[in-house]
Scaffold this active site. Structure first.
Site, mmCIF file in Angstrom:
data_model
loop_
_atom_site.group_PDB
_atom_site.id
_atom_site.type_symbol
_atom_site.label_atom_id
_atom_site.label_comp_id
_atom_site.label_asym_id
_atom_site.label_seq_id
_atom_site.Cartn_x
_atom_site.Cartn_y
_atom_site.Cartn_z
ATOM 1 N N LYS A 225 0.824 -1.225 0.000
ATOM 2 C CA LYS A 225 0.000 0.000 0.000
ATOM 3 C C LYS A 225 0.849 1.262 0.000
ATOM 4 O O LYS A 225 2.023 1.237 0.362
ATOM 5 C CB LYS A 225 -0.951 -0.015 1.203
ATOM 6 C CG LYS A 225 -2.132 -0.929 0.935
ATOM 7 C CD LYS A 225 -3.247 -0.788 1.910
ATOM 8 C CE LYS A 225 -4.400 -1.718 1.464
ATOM 9 N NZ LYS A 225 -5.383 -1.913 2.513
ATOM 10 N N ARG A 260 -3.613 -10.005 5.087
ATOM 11 C CA ARG A 260 -4.051 -10.015 3.684
ATOM 12 C C ARG A 260 -2.879 -9.509 2.840
ATOM 13 O O ARG A 260 -2.522 -8.340 2.916
ATOM 14 C CB ARG A 260 -5.269 -9.113 3.510
ATOM 15 C CG ARG A 260 -5.824 -9.101 2.089
ATOM 16 C CD ARG A 260 -6.998 -8.138 1.971
ATOM 17 N NE ARG A 260 -7.559 -8.159 0.626
ATOM 18 C CZ ARG A 260 -7.065 -7.453 -0.387
ATOM 19 N NH1 ARG A 260 -6.022 -6.667 -0.215
ATOM 20 N NH2 ARG A 260 -7.624 -7.528 -1.584
HETATM 21 N N1 HH2 Z 1 -7.360 -3.665 0.857
HETATM 22 C C1 HH2 Z 1 -7.651 -3.719 -0.458
HETATM 23 C C2 HH2 Z 1 -8.753 -4.474 -0.898
HETATM 24 N N2 HH2 Z 1 -9.490 -5.199 -0.047
HETATM 25 N N3 HH2 Z 1 -9.953 -5.923 2.163
HETATM 26 C C3 HH2 Z 1 -9.664 -5.896 3.467
HETATM 27 N N4 HH2 Z 1 -10.388 -6.615 4.343
HETATM 28 N N5 HH2 Z 1 -8.624 -5.144 3.969
HETATM 29 C C4 HH2 Z 1 -7.837 -4.389 3.157
HETATM 30 O O1 HH2 Z 1 -6.919 -3.700 3.671
HETATM 31 C C5 HH2 Z 1 -8.110 -4.389 1.748
HETATM 32 C C6 HH2 Z 1 -9.196 -5.186 1.284
HETATM 33 C C7 HH2 Z 1 -6.833 -2.958 -1.439
HETATM 34 O O2 HH2 Z 1 -5.766 -3.720 -1.939
HETATM 35 P P1 HH2 Z 1 -5.757 -4.529 -3.350
HETATM 36 O O3 HH2 Z 1 -6.791 -5.577 -3.365
HETATM 37 O O4 HH2 Z 1 -4.396 -5.009 -3.614
HETATM 38 O O5 HH2 Z 1 -6.039 -3.407 -4.425
HETATM 39 P P2 HH2 Z 1 -7.303 -3.043 -5.279
HETATM 40 O O6 HH2 Z 1 -8.397 -2.654 -4.341
HETATM 41 O O7 HH2 Z 1 -6.828 -1.892 -6.137
HETATM 42 O O8 HH2 Z 1 -7.684 -4.250 -6.082
#
Ligand code: HH2
Length: 285
Positions: A225, A260
């Site tokens: 992040k 995660r």
């Molecule tokens: N962060 C992201 C997405 N889903 N769910 C939970 N429970 N906690 C988090 O911190 C979280 C989440 C964002 O990360 P990522 O999936 O890599 O990116 P994107 O939303 O751009 O797909």
């Protein structure tokens, strides 16, 4: 409140006596961390296989990017991205699948396809979401977010970020309990980067012991992040691996139970070293 020892994911019972790894499979063209890399069904399934071989305990499937400013994905497109993959992973791999969505329609279809966990960055605030989860047997991760992905980083404000996030999370947990959801199905997540400045994220991280004390397993998502990038002198996404693993280990030390992450093998290695060389948990002898 006593520490919970298991997490019930619709038939899959995960032990919480060691930190668990949730491996991320984003079936999206535009995710900030891995956008477009696993956008086909076979590519995404292959990636899920790799993550399980590397040590993932849960696979989190997402079809809508939640990065700041991301456009909302129409329901049909999200269903098409995630449902076949959830069915494929369930058919082949012996781990619970979590679905990263805020849409009750996607939750319903994902549960029917075998998902064992609902991961909602919107904290089950969509109409009908909480009832839907209550009627299932799936685990649920309730995350805190201020605003929406489109607007959340515009000007987040808190008087006391740890107290406010804590109050929101315990309120959602109480709402789930009131609808009959067993505490062994509930996971809480402070939502790093979701409507938070760097200072808010740092305060929240330092407040993890307080959030752990609410009494539910905490899930932490800091992998790749921007807070990690900012703490490393504005490092781009490709240079955030070691910072992400270091933060994950600190989170575990502060009481987090589920990590995660995108980089499962590296996180599993760090946890293995910690288990071998770190302090013993009380009761282990
Ligand atoms: N962060 C992201 C997405 N889903 N769910 C939970 N429970 N906690 C988090 O911190 C979280 C989440 C964002 O990360 P990522 O999936 O890599 O990116 P994107 O939303 O751009 O797909």
């Amino acid at each position: 409140m006593p520490e919970r020892l298991t997490l019930d994911c619709a038939g899959h019972r995960l032990r919480l006596d060691r930190p668990l790894i949730m491996g991320v499979v984003n079936v999206t063209p535009d995710s900030f961390s891995d956008g477009g890399r696993f956008a086909t069904r076979e590519g995404a399934l292959d990636h899920a296989r790799r993550l399980v071989a590397d040590g993932a305990d849960i696979i989190d499937v997402g079809g809508e990017s939640t990065r700041p400013g991301a456009e909302a994905v129409p329901l049909d497109a999200e269903l098409e991205r995630v449902i076949p993959l959830i069915a494929d992973v369930r058919a082949e791999l012996d781990v619970p699948v979590s679905v990263d969505t805020s849409k009750p329609e996607v939750m319903r279809a994902a549960l029917a396809a075998g998902a064992g966990m609902i991961n909602d960055v919107n904290g089950l605030r969509a109409q009908g979401a909480i009832e839907l989860v209550a009627r299932s047997e799936a685990a649920v991760c309730v995350m805190h977010m201020q605003g929406t992905p489109r607007s959340m980083q515009q000007r987040p404000q808190y008087r006391d970020v740890v107290a406010e996030v804590g109050a929101f999370l315990s309120g959602r947990a109480d709402a789930l309990l009131a609808r009959g959801v067993a505490p062994e199905r509930i996971v809480l997540d402070p939502g790093f980067g979701f409507g938070k400045t760097l200072e808010h994220n740092i305060a929240l991280f330092r407040g993890l012991p307080e959030l752990t004390a609410i009494g539910y397993p905490l899930l932490i998502g800091v992998s790749r992040k921007s807070m990690i990038g900012a703490l490393l002198g504005n490092r781009p996404v490709t240079g955030r691996l070691i910072g992400s693993v270091a933060a994950a280990m600190l989170a575990v030390h502060a009481g987090a139970r589920i990590l995660r992450v995108h980089d499962v093998r590296e996180t599993a290695d760090a946890l293995a070293i910690q288990a071998a060389l770190g302090e013993r948990q009380t009761g282990e002898g």
